[in-house]
Design an enzyme around this catalytic site. Structure first.
Site, short mmCIF file in Angstrom:
data_model
loop_
_atom_site.label_atom_id
_atom_site.label_comp_id
_atom_site.label_asym_id
_atom_site.label_seq_id
_atom_site.Cartn_x
_atom_site.Cartn_y
_atom_site.Cartn_z
N CYS A 91 0.84 -1.20 0.00
CA CYS A 91 0.00 0.00 0.00
C CYS A 91 0.88 1.26 0.00
CB CYS A 91 -1.01 -0.01 1.14
SG CYS A 91 -2.38 1.14 0.86
N HIS A 136 -3.66 -4.80 0.82
CA HIS A 136 -3.18 -5.12 2.17
C HIS A 136 -3.25 -6.62 2.45
CE1 HIS A 136 -2.54 -1.17 4.06
NE2 HIS A 136 -3.55 -0.75 3.32
N GLU A 189 -1.42 -8.26 4.38
CA GLU A 189 -0.96 -8.53 5.75
C GLU A 189 -2.06 -8.53 6.80
OE1 GLU A 189 -1.09 -4.05 5.75
OE2 GLU A 189 -0.95 -5.67 4.30
#
Length: 243
Positions: A91, A181, A183
């Site tokens: 990002c 994203h 993660e």
């Protein structure tokens, strides 16, 4: 000795999270610099690291006055590009990478918050990280109101959609940036607070966005865990070259 990856964490509530767990499972460790606390970001990657990851954040990729460590972060990214050292920008991290290589980053006409779908290019078939997804429509958790609008000719776009044509790209063989994203789990995503300027352009509420991520969590992990474990192999290869 297990290879070590330097993580630049740009704000308190976007840790390396799932990505750190996935690469640890295949023998790669992380060391985190909490840049938002004032910890120093090196302007080039120290020799003890075999790769680096830059996390997301609410700031813009060129907000150097308020967040001066971004200058050194972009310098580090120029270093990994020059030496083709494994790197992954997530990002904001991907936007910083784009800015470091003279790409353009600015406000997106339509923010993406929630779960978004995009296509991985057929040309990604030979890519080390995205190859298993080439030509497929995939989903990812998204939260951004800036995007990458242009990249230099030597950047390879690996995925995109109509809202955000650059969802993933590569420089050289080992340096990656993504707009999404991978993660985050649903708990982290739900902890983030939306601003009015983001919400006014959405076709759903923030509560619905959180529900989307929670419902898709298993598929998100199934999609992105193999990609990051493939990237971890690049890190291990980098360590082997340095020995």
């Amino acid at each position: 000795m297990r290879p070590l990856v330097l993580v630049i964490q740009n704000e308190i509530d976007d840790p390396v999270a799932l990505v750190g767990e996935w690469i640890s499972e295949v023998g790669v460790d992380v060391e985190v610099i909490h840049a938002y606390r004032g910890e120093t970001v090196p302007a080039s990657l120290p020799a003890k690291y075999s790769g680096s990851i830059a996390m997301g954040g609410y700031m813009g990729a060129n907000d150097d006055i308020e967040f001066p460590w971004l200058i050194d972060a972009r310098s580090l990214m120029k270093d990994v590009v020059a030496n083709d050292i494994p790197f992954f920008g997530i990002c904001l991290g991907g936007q910083l990478l784009a800015a470091a290589i003279d790409g353009k980053v600015g406000p997106t006409p339509v923010p993406e918050i929630g779960v978004a779908s995009f296509r991985v290019t057929a040309d990604a078939a030979t890519d080390s990280v995205f190859g298993h997804l080439a030509g497929k429509d995939v989903i990812a958790a998204e939260w951004h109101k800036d995007y990458i609008s242009d990249l230099p000719d030597d950047a390879v776009v690996l995925a995109g959609n109509d809202v955000c044509p650059v969802q993933a790209f590569r420089m050289g063989e080992n340096v990656y940036g993504v707009q999404f994203h991978p993660e985050v789990d649903s708990e982290i995503f739900s902890s983030w607070a939306a601003t009015d300027d983001e919400l006014t352009k959405l076709d759903h509420t923030i509560e619905q966005a959180c529900q989307q991520v929670a419902a898709a969590e298993a598929e998100l992990i199934k999609t992105w865990k193999p990609a990051f474990q493939a990237w971890a192999q690049l890190v291990k290869d980098q360590q082997a070259k340095a020995l």
